[in-house]
Design an enzyme around this catalytic site. Structure first.
Site, short mmCIF file in Angstrom:
data_model
loop_
_atom_site.label_atom_id
_atom_site.label_comp_id
_atom_site.label_asym_id
_atom_site.label_seq_id
_atom_site.Cartn_x
_atom_site.Cartn_y
_atom_site.Cartn_z
N TYR A 34 -1.25 -5.47 62.49
CA TYR A 34 -1.88 -4.92 63.69
C TYR A 34 -2.01 -6.00 64.77
CZ TYR A 34 -5.66 -3.07 66.64
OH TYR A 34 -6.43 -2.66 67.70
N GLY A 161 -6.17 -11.39 54.33
CA GLY A 161 -5.82 -11.29 55.74
C GLY A 161 -6.96 -10.94 56.66
N GLU A 162 -8.19 -10.99 56.16
CA GLU A 162 -9.34 -10.69 57.01
C GLU A 162 -9.87 -11.97 57.65
OE1 GLU A 162 -13.70 -8.46 56.89
OE2 GLU A 162 -12.76 -9.07 55.02
#
Length: 201
Positions: A34, A161-162
């Site tokens: 994203y 991936g946060e």
């Protein structure tokens, strides 16, 4: 078309090791697909708009919340927590819950867009947030106390991936456009809770 205002995201940034506000020149190394898509779109807009004679402002929204936010199980932690608590379910926190975010009320997002739309500047790249860091644990505690004091959140493994920390430095947009966020989380959260209590979707 004379002006383009592009809705981008704080997801374009690399992680920050501390919960200090990041400026627009912070490293842009997204951790998610994203974020990669948003960063690519920013570059298209900022490169092509001047060639086409179009003014362009890119606004990097931080964690937006408010009544009417579309519910998904993946984004919008405030909406997710509220809906689970109103249904008597336990909120799930990924990781230790000390990841910190800049929660910006939807009215302030609208204000930033209107300021960008009315601006006479030919181009701009701006964070849109509050500059205030709030942990996911603090959000969960705030909502549990308001909705279901007997329920406590559970912690599960962190999402890969946060971002650990994501807080906006809003100096640039404040100086250039006169942006002043008015929605403090503690003051506006009850409006969101009431919206969903009344059956809002």
């Amino acid at each position: 078309v004379r002006k383009l205002v592009f809705a981008s995201s704080m997801a374009v940034y690399a992680d920050s090791p501390t919960p200090d506000p990041v400026r627009e020149d912070h490293r842009a190394e997204p951790l998610s697909p994203y974020g990669i898509a948003k960063l690519a779109a920013e570059k298209y807009c900022l490169q092509l708009a001047p060639e086409m004679g179009i003014d362009c402002h890119v606004l990097r929204y931080f964690n937006t919340y408010g009544p009417g936010q579309t519910f998904t199980p993946y984004v919008g932690v405030i909406t997710i927590f509220i809906r689970r608590l109103l249904e008597g379910q336990v909120p799930t926190i990924y990781g230790d819950g000390e990841q910190r975010r800049d929660f910006v009320y939807v009215d302030d997002i609208v204000s930033a867009n209107l300021l960008a739309m009315k601006s006479t500047l030919p181009r701009g790249l701006f964070n849109v947030g509050t500059g205030i860091a709030t942990s996911v644990n603090e959000v969960a505690d705030m909502l549990c106390r308001r909705i279901a004091p007997g329920i406590r959140p559970v912690h599960v493994d962190a999402h890969p991936g946060e971002l650990r920390n994501s807080i906006a430095d809003i100096g640039a947009i404040s100086t250039a456009l006169g942006y002043r966020p008015a929605g403090r989380l503690e003051a506006r959260i009850d409006e969101v809770v009431d919206f969903y209590r009344r059956g809002g979707t």
